[in-house]
Motif scaffolding. Structure first.
Motif, PDB file in Angstrom:
ATOM      1  N   LEU A 198       0.825  -1.206   0.000  1.00  0.00           N
ATOM      2  CA  LEU A 198       0.000   0.000   0.000  1.00  0.00           C
ATOM      3  C   LEU A 198       0.859   1.256   0.000  1.00  0.00           C
ATOM      4  CD1 LEU A 198      -2.831   1.254   0.205  1.00  0.00           C
ATOM      5  CD2 LEU A 198      -2.650   1.071   2.693  1.00  0.00           C
ATOM      6  N   ALA A 199       1.905   1.282   0.829  1.00  0.00           N
ATOM      7  CA  ALA A 199       2.762   2.462   0.910  1.00  0.00           C
ATOM      8  C   ALA A 199       3.472   2.716  -0.418  1.00  0.00           C
ATOM      9  CB  ALA A 199       3.776   2.288   2.040  1.00  0.00           C
ATOM     10  N   LEU A 200       3.946   1.651  -1.068  1.00  0.00           N
ATOM     11  CA  LEU A 200       4.626   1.816  -2.353  1.00  0.00           C
ATOM     12  C   LEU A 200       3.673   2.309  -3.434  1.00  0.00           C
ATOM     13  CD1 LEU A 200       7.077  -1.213  -2.530  1.00  0.00           C
ATOM     14  CD2 LEU A 200       7.662   1.207  -2.714  1.00  0.00           C
ATOM     15  N   CYS A 201       2.477   1.743  -3.460  1.00  0.00           N
ATOM     16  CA  CYS A 201       1.486   2.202  -4.442  1.00  0.00           C
ATOM     17  C   CYS A 201       1.139   3.666  -4.215  1.00  0.00           C
ATOM     18  CB  CYS A 201       0.233   1.337  -4.367  1.00  0.00           C
ATOM     19  SG  CYS A 201       0.460  -0.325  -5.025  1.00  0.00           S
ATOM     20  N   LEU A 202       1.010   4.050  -2.965  1.00  0.00           N
ATOM     21  CA  LEU A 202       0.720   5.450  -2.635  1.00  0.00           C
ATOM     22  C   LEU A 202       1.860   6.350  -3.101  1.00  0.00           C
ATOM     23  CD1 LEU A 202      -1.134   7.473  -1.083  1.00  0.00           C
ATOM     24  CD2 LEU A 202       0.320   7.061   0.909  1.00  0.00           C
ATOM     25  N   ALA A 203       3.094   5.957  -2.796  1.00  0.00           N
ATOM     26  CA  ALA A 203       4.248   6.764  -3.202  1.00  0.00           C
ATOM     27  C   ALA A 203       4.331   6.874  -4.719  1.00  0.00           C
ATOM     28  CB  ALA A 203       5.525   6.149  -2.638  1.00  0.00           C
ATOM     29  N   ARG A 204       4.057   5.779  -5.406  1.00  0.00           N
ATOM     30  CA  ARG A 204       4.124   5.800  -6.868  1.00  0.00           C
ATOM     31  C   ARG A 204       3.074   6.736  -7.455  1.00  0.00           C
ATOM     32  NH1 ARG A 204       7.110   2.554  -9.549  1.00  0.00           N
ATOM     33  NH2 ARG A 204       7.299   1.080  -7.837  1.00  0.00           N
TER      34      ARG A 204
ATOM     35  N   GLN B 266       4.243  10.581  -6.314  1.00  0.00           N
ATOM     36  CA  GLN B 266       5.602  11.111  -6.474  1.00  0.00           C
ATOM     37  C   GLN B 266       5.673  12.266  -7.462  1.00  0.00           C
ATOM     38  OE1 GLN B 266       8.339   8.130  -7.848  1.00  0.00           O
ATOM     39  NE2 GLN B 266       6.942   7.324  -9.406  1.00  0.00           N
ATOM     40  N   ASP B 267       4.843  12.241  -8.505  1.00  0.00           N
ATOM     41  CA  ASP B 267       4.895  13.334  -9.472  1.00  0.00           C
ATOM     42  C   ASP B 267       4.371  14.640  -8.900  1.00  0.00           C
ATOM     43  OD1 ASP B 267       5.948  11.600 -11.298  1.00  0.00           O
ATOM     44  OD2 ASP B 267       4.043  11.175 -12.311  1.00  0.00           O
ATOM     45  N   GLY B 268       3.616  14.572  -7.802  1.00  0.00           N
ATOM     46  CA  GLY B 268       3.105  15.779  -7.171  1.00  0.00           C
ATOM     47  C   GLY B 268       4.105  16.446  -6.238  1.00  0.00           C
ATOM     48  N   TYR B 269       5.239  15.809  -6.035  1.00  0.00           N
ATOM     49  CA  TYR B 269       6.317  16.368  -5.204  1.00  0.00           C
ATOM     50  C   TYR B 269       7.454  16.779  -6.130  1.00  0.00           C
ATOM     51  CZ  TYR B 269       4.030  14.530  -1.013  1.00  0.00           C
ATOM     52  OH  TYR B 269       3.138  14.280   0.011  1.00  0.00           O
ATOM     53  N   ALA B 270       7.961  18.003  -5.965  1.00  0.00           N
ATOM     54  CA  ALA B 270       9.002  18.516  -6.855  1.00  0.00           C
ATOM     55  C   ALA B 270      10.231  17.622  -6.867  1.00  0.00           C
ATOM     56  CB  ALA B 270       9.379  19.938  -6.423  1.00  0.00           C
ATOM     57  N   ASP B 271      10.538  17.016  -5.730  1.00  0.00           N
ATOM     58  CA  ASP B 271      11.740  16.173  -5.631  1.00  0.00           C
ATOM     59  C   ASP B 271      11.415  14.690  -5.543  1.00  0.00           C
ATOM     60  OD1 ASP B 271      13.919  18.249  -5.472  1.00  0.00           O
ATOM     61  OD2 ASP B 271      12.610  18.931  -3.858  1.00  0.00           O
ATOM     62  N   GLY B 272      10.173  14.315  -5.871  1.00  0.00           N
ATOM     63  CA  GLY B 272       9.821  12.914  -5.977  1.00  0.00           C
ATOM     64  C   GLY B 272       9.572  12.228  -4.649  1.00  0.00           C
ATOM     65  N   ALA B 273       9.739  10.922  -4.666  1.00  0.00           N
ATOM     66  CA  ALA B 273       9.475  10.089  -3.488  1.00  0.00           C
ATOM     67  C   ALA B 273      10.661   9.175  -3.236  1.00  0.00           C
ATOM     68  CB  ALA B 273       8.203   9.263  -3.681  1.00  0.00           C
ATOM     69  N   CYS B 274      10.914   8.931  -1.968  1.00  0.00           N
ATOM     70  CA  CYS B 274      12.054   8.113  -1.550  1.00  0.00           C
ATOM     71  C   CYS B 274      11.552   6.980  -0.660  1.00  0.00           C
ATOM     72  CB  CYS B 274      13.059   8.981  -0.801  1.00  0.00           C
ATOM     73  SG  CYS B 274      14.348   8.069   0.056  1.00  0.00           S
ATOM     74  N   PHE B 275      12.076   5.765  -0.871  1.00  0.00           N
ATOM     75  CA  PHE B 275      11.658   4.587  -0.100  1.00  0.00           C
ATOM     76  C   PHE B 275      12.850   4.066   0.696  1.00  0.00           C
ATOM     77  CE2 PHE B 275      11.137   0.030   0.470  1.00  0.00           C
ATOM     78  CZ  PHE B 275       9.846  -0.061   0.964  1.00  0.00           C
ATOM     79  N   VAL B 276      12.646   3.904   2.007  1.00  0.00           N
ATOM     80  CA  VAL B 276      13.712   3.400   2.885  1.00  0.00           C
ATOM     81  C   VAL B 276      13.188   2.161   3.607  1.00  0.00           C
ATOM     82  CG1 VAL B 276      15.360   3.967   4.708  1.00  0.00           C
ATOM     83  CG2 VAL B 276      14.404   5.793   3.278  1.00  0.00           C
ATOM     84  N   ASP B 277      13.808   1.018   3.339  1.00  0.00           N
ATOM     85  CA  ASP B 277      13.400  -0.239   3.984  1.00  0.00           C
ATOM     86  C   ASP B 277      14.230  -0.448   5.241  1.00  0.00           C
ATOM     87  OD1 ASP B 277      12.532  -2.681   4.729  1.00  0.00           O
ATOM     88  OD2 ASP B 277      13.234  -3.762   2.956  1.00  0.00           O
ATOM     89  N   LEU B 278      13.589  -0.240   6.405  1.00  0.00           N
ATOM     90  CA  LEU B 278      14.286  -0.438   7.676  1.00  0.00           C
ATOM     91  C   LEU B 278      14.331  -1.914   8.060  1.00  0.00           C
ATOM     92  CD1 LEU B 278      12.879   2.537   9.811  1.00  0.00           C
ATOM     93  CD2 LEU B 278      14.667   2.525   8.061  1.00  0.00           C
ATOM     94  N   GLY B 279      13.570  -2.747   7.349  1.00  0.00           N
ATOM     95  CA  GLY B 279      13.496  -4.159   7.714  1.00  0.00           C
ATOM     96  C   GLY B 279      14.808  -4.882   7.573  1.00  0.00           C
ATOM     97  N   ILE B 280      15.709  -4.388   6.691  1.00  0.00           N
ATOM     98  CA  ILE B 280      16.987  -5.061   6.493  1.00  0.00           C
ATOM     99  C   ILE B 280      18.043  -4.574   7.480  1.00  0.00           C
ATOM    100  CG2 ILE B 280      16.535  -5.452   4.043  1.00  0.00           C
ATOM    101  CD1 ILE B 280      18.309  -3.067   3.400  1.00  0.00           C
ATOM    102  N   LEU B 281      17.672  -3.604   8.329  1.00  0.00           N
ATOM    103  CA  LEU B 281      18.623  -3.049   9.285  1.00  0.00           C
ATOM    104  C   LEU B 281      18.512  -3.776  10.621  1.00  0.00           C
ATOM    105  CD1 LEU B 281      18.065   0.768   8.585  1.00  0.00           C
ATOM    106  CD2 LEU B 281      19.551  -0.856   7.371  1.00  0.00           C
ATOM    107  N   SER B 282      19.621  -3.861  11.315  1.00  0.00           N
ATOM    108  CA  SER B 282      19.628  -4.535  12.617  1.00  0.00           C
ATOM    109  C   SER B 282      19.910  -3.586  13.765  1.00  0.00           C
ATOM    110  CB  SER B 282      20.685  -5.653  12.617  1.00  0.00           C
ATOM    111  OG  SER B 282      21.972  -5.112  12.334  1.00  0.00           O
ATOM    112  N   SER B 283      20.260  -2.340  13.448  1.00  0.00           N
ATOM    113  CA  SER B 283      20.616  -1.393  14.514  1.00  0.00           C
ATOM    114  C   SER B 283      20.074  -0.017  14.171  1.00  0.00           C
ATOM    115  CB  SER B 283      22.140  -1.340  14.682  1.00  0.00           C
ATOM    116  OG  SER B 283      22.517  -0.278  15.527  1.00  0.00           O
ATOM    117  N   ALA B 284      19.728   0.726  15.206  1.00  0.00           N
ATOM    118  CA  ALA B 284      19.184   2.069  15.005  1.00  0.00           C
ATOM    119  C   ALA B 284      20.192   3.010  14.366  1.00  0.00           C
ATOM    120  CB  ALA B 284      18.705   2.640  16.345  1.00  0.00           C
TER     121      ALA B 284
END
Length: 929
Positions: free
Chosen positions: A175-181, A184-202
């Motif tokens: 849902l979040a990816l579909c929303l961003a897609r 994104q054209d409505g934002y001058a600098d687009g949309a950025c996706f950050v997957d925290l699931g692959i991270l193990s530390s803050a």
């Protein structure tokens, strides 16, 4: 996803992560270092990169890389393996090349295509420009979330931080990816996706965001770089999978909103961030089709859960198409996994191997069966168990304990219920832990009513039940749960007096799941069988259709086996259980007598009235109509003396049925037509059978009107009865109306076409609702129709396997062709056990004698006995049949005048109001004279 193109000119350099692929030079670099690749592998990489985000089929790759050559199966796999190794693909590492089973390969890493100016040397290092990397490609489409998507689109302009919260696998990332897609054209600098699931530390979060934006610190601190670079930007940032780093994710989101006024944030998590200005949107499962056998495939496919199952199963096996035959199993599958998208995708992946029904049959171990073979997904998304292990490990010990204990409940439960069932050690922290579990999407809450209700999704409950099996408190918890369920059944009995039937059944049905779980424990190893007996014998279980016939019988037999093995039980409970499976045959009346004796000795009029009621009903079912009548009269006296008005109303209704079956039709008709004020009041639940009182009354009226010689009126009443029974809602009501109301009238009138249709309706209805006893009636009617069609002279074994009530009816439908059934019915009539069919039984007995030599006198005596019985009862329909048999006998003996004198006045008296086969036969016989 595709390749992000820089404007103008050729694009000979592709950048993905730290890699650069130079098209013209046919070289791959990792930073400034060349990566060694063979020529075929490099060509293969170029094809995949240039079509990044697309699935390129195996055949197309082989044609492109090895044109005009026959290639061994292993060749492509070897080169793909070499590419993956060169790109650093491995367990836990970033992914570049994905295998899409049954379809081909896809380059899934974000790719940017850059132009090289003429003065720039092709071997020079080319740095990717700063800016958000392309959004990841989703391999599956989004279904059923249109309303939620619209809500999110409306939220973001006024709420800069929106968190999509939901259970694992519910579709938050999709849902979040579909929303961003979309946005994104409505934002001058687009949309950025950050997957925290692959991270193990803050501490990795700022670096992950910088990498997603294509920023390199170059001596500057990461946080300072982010603050400087993002401050003037207008951009949407998606922070995915925040739950395991919730505090750091919250801190980052608040910092972004504070320092960069043009930044909007969408987060996904299994619990809210609890950040300033956060708007939480809870995402639920996909809508599933209802469990309705009448549902068509077209109607069912309007539900997104089934759409997803069908589309993913077709993607996994080209030849699969969901059809009407697989629909019931497919609906059951969607409902069993609660409409959770990830679970549906896992199930769809098994369809090619097991078939839809096979997957459903294996769902007892949902956590083992449902998993993904895709290597590109996070490890915790490869099986449901891994998904839930991830969530479980994020809980505190107290939260884990409360989750295990709440798994005892099947369906919604209240806070009061949870406190009643959980162990003493968990009661102190129950409220706070339960609310935390709701926040973390492991428990769902419904606060729409006066009292909050909580529920675990089926997959979460299955996981928690596994954990509960290891809990030393399990048996004590299960006992408290069973006692709590018994209390719910008592509440259902009290609510019966105030709610209409449909509302009551809807409320009581919520108890059914907990009841099943409690019974499984009570009659299982280590359970308390005495508690199980009390649960099964509760009036709410036996009296109002809470279970289907087969399921109820299974539980009742388990309870009776426990009693037989020495489990102590109240005699009234025992007699209720015996009555529930009597089905027309009672081998031992001792439990009934014991229940009556205990109630008498204890001076309990209500219990005594119930015991007498159960006895009367069972006697009716067993064909012991005289005994049934006596019990009903005594029940009425007990109810009157005890001031039990509603019980008295039930007692006064009962004799109508017994009088009808004894042949006292006028008296039965008078009672059936009476409607005292108390009749409209619902019977106490302890005296409420599975068939509606108005349906029983309607069947009696239709039958009696036919017997009294009003065939046309009887048929009209029977049709009205079917309409009434269908609106009643109770499955047994319609079965009763068909088997004991409309079918007898149709067969007596000789309307075999209508009877055939009714038998089909009864058969289908009984099969759908698991009504085994009424299935026997449908089979009997079909056999009768076969015999009456002339294909059989007699019905083989017609009297075998029938109870007394069925045997009596068989004789009235087949006459002499009922064979030995005629003798059995004649014996019952001679003993005074039954009267309503006596005239027809004597007539059929005479017809059986006629083929024999010298039997005319004995047959005549039986015909005259039948005629006398019919006249005594006022049963003009039977009188006509007896008169026809006598008239034929006298005609064949040469006494046509006597035959005519007997038959003609009766036909004239009946008129055309008694239409049907018997009247037609009488008119033909009169023509012969």
């Amino acid at each position: 996803m595709g390749v992000r193109q820089e404007p103008q000119g050729e694009a000979p350099v592709y950048v993905f992560g730290a890699f650069r692929l130079l098209r013209q030079a046919r070289q791959l670099f990792l930073g400034p270092t060349p990566v060694r690749l063979g020529g075929r592998a490099l060509e293969l990489l170029l094809v995949l990169v240039e079509r990044a985000g697309e699935v390129v089929s195996r055949a197309e790759l082989e044609r492109t890389i090895w044109p005009g050559t026959v290639v061994e199966d292993s060749c492509l796999r070897v080169h793909i393996g070499a590419l993956r190794k060169a790109l650093g693909d491995g367990p836990g590492a970033s992914r570049h090349i994905a295998n899409v089973p049954g379809r081909g390969y896809s380059f899934v890493a974000p790719v940017v295509a850059l132009r090289l100016d003429a003065e720039v040397d092709a071997d020079a290092s080319v740095a990717p420009p700063a800016g958000p990397r392309p959004l990841p490609l989703r391999m599956t489409s989004m279904l059923g979330r249109e309303d939620v998507m619209e809500q999110l689109r409306a939220l973001l302009p006024r709420c800069r931080l929106v968190t999509i919260v939901g259970h694992g696998g519910i579709g938050k990332t999709t849902l979040a990816l579909c929303l961003a897609r979309q946005l994104q054209d409505g934002y001058a600098d687009g949309a950025c996706f950050v997957d925290l699931g692959i991270l193990s530390s803050a501490i990795q979060i700022p670096d992950a965001l910088a990498a997603s934006l294509g920023l390199e610190p170059d001596g500057e601190g990461v946080r300072a770089l982010l603050e400087r670079w993002l401050a003037p930007r207008r951009m949407l940032i998606v922070l995915d999978n925040c739950e395991h780093l919730i505090e750091a994710a919250t801190s980052l989101a608040e910092c972004l909103l504070r320092l960069a006024p043009g930044i909007d944030v969408v987060a996904t998590s299994r619990e809210p961030l609890d950040a300033d200005g956060e708007w939480v949107l809870r995402l639920g499962p996909l809508a599933c089709p209802p469990d309705d056998p009448a549902l068509s495939l077209e109607q069912a496919l309007r539900y997104p859960a089934l759409q997803l199952l069908a589309s993913r199963a077709e993607a996994g096996m080209d030849s699969f198409r969901l059809g009407q035959a697989e629909l019931p199993a497919a609906v059951k599958l969607c409902r069993r996994v609660d409409g959770v998208p990830l679970a549906i995708e896992f199930a769809a992946a098994q369809v090619g191997l097991l078939g839809v029904q096979g997957v459903v049959e294996q769902l007892g171990d949902r956590l083992r069966l449902l998993g993904s073979g895709r290597r590109t997904v996070l490890p915790r998304h490869r099986t449901l168990r891994a998904l839930l292990d991830w969530s479980h490990e994020l809980l505190s010990p107290d939260e884990q304990r409360v989750l295990r204990h709440c798994a005892l409940f099947v369906g919604p439960f209240s806070l009061e219920a949870a406190l009643a069932v959980v162990g003493p050690g968990a009661a102190g922290c129950m409220v706070s832990c339960l609310l935390d579990l709701v926040s973390k999407s492991l428990v769902a809450a419904d606060t729409g009513g006066p009292d909050a209700r909580f529920v675990l999704l089926g997959i979460t409950r299955a996981y928690a039940i596994e954990r509960l099996a290891e809990d030393p408190e399990r048996n004590a918890l299960a006992a408290r749960h069973a006692l709590y369920t018994l209390g719910l059944l008592d509440e259902c009995e009290r609510a019966w007096d105030t709610l209409d039937y449909d509302t009551w059944l809807a409320c009581a049905s919520h108890v059914a799941g907990n009841l099943r779980a409690a019974l499984d424990w009570a009659f299982g190893p280590g359970g308390e069988r005495a508690l199980g007996v009390r649960l099964v014998a509760a009036p709410a279980v036996l009296g109002a259709g809470l279970f289907g016939e087969r399921e109820l019988e299974r539980h009742v037999r388990a309870a009776l086996e426990a009693i037989g093995a020495g489990t102590a039980a109240d005699p009234l409970d025992a007699v209720r259980l015996h009555a529930a499976i009597a089905s027309g045959v009672v081998a031992d009346w001792e439990p009934w007598l014991r229940a009556i004796g205990q109630a008498e000795a204890g001076g309990q009029p209500e219990a005594l009235a119930e015991a007498l009621y159960v006895c009367a009903v069972c006697c009716l079912g067993a064909g012991l109509y005289r005994s049934a009548h006596e019990h009903a009269l005594r029940m009425a006296r007990v109810a009157a003396q005890g001031g039990l008005a509603r019980t008295l109303a039930v007692a006064r209704r009962l004799p109508a049925a017994s009088l009808h079956m004894l042949g006292e039709h006028e008296a039965a008709l008078r009672l059936a037509r009476q409607r005292p004020a108390t009749l409209d009041a619902r019977a106490p639940l302890r005296l409420a059978g599975p068939v509606g009182a108005d349906v029983v009354r309607g069947a009696l009226l239709a039958r009696t009107r036919w017997l009294l010689g009003e065939g046309r009126a009887a048929a009209a009443l029977a049709r009205d009865l079917l309409t009434l029974a269908a609106s009643d809602g109770a499955p047994a009501s319609l079965a009763w109306a068909l088997a004991l109301g409309a079918l007898p009238v149709a067969l007596w009138r000789g309307d075999d076409a209508w009877a055939r249709d009714l038998a089909g309706q009864l058969e289908e209805h009984a099969e759908r609702h698991g009504l085994a006893y009424w299935s026997d009636w449908a089979r009997l009617a079909r056999q009768v129709l076969v015999a009456r069609s002339g294909r059989l002279e007699t019905l083989p074994g017609a009297a075998r396997g029938l109870d007394a009530v069925q045997g009596d009816h068989l004789v009235t439908w087949l006459g002499a062709a009922a064979g030995a059934g005629v003798d059995a019915a004649a014996q019952r009539c001679a003993q005074g056990q039954v009267g309503w069919c006596a005239a027809e039984v004597w007539r059929a007995s005479g017809e059986r004698l006629l083929p024999g030599a010298g039997a005319a006198r004995a047959a005549e005596a039986l015909f005259e006995r039948g005629l006398a019985a019919a006249r005594a009862q006022g049963a003009l329909a039977w009188e006509l049949r007896c008169a026809i048999s006598l008239a034929r006998l006298w005609r064949d003996a040469g006494d046509g005048a006597r035959a005519r004198a007997l038959l003609q006045p009766l036909v004239l008296a009946l008129g055309d109001g008694h239409d049907g086969a018997d009247r037609r036969a009488a008119l033909l016989l009169l023509q012969d004279f």
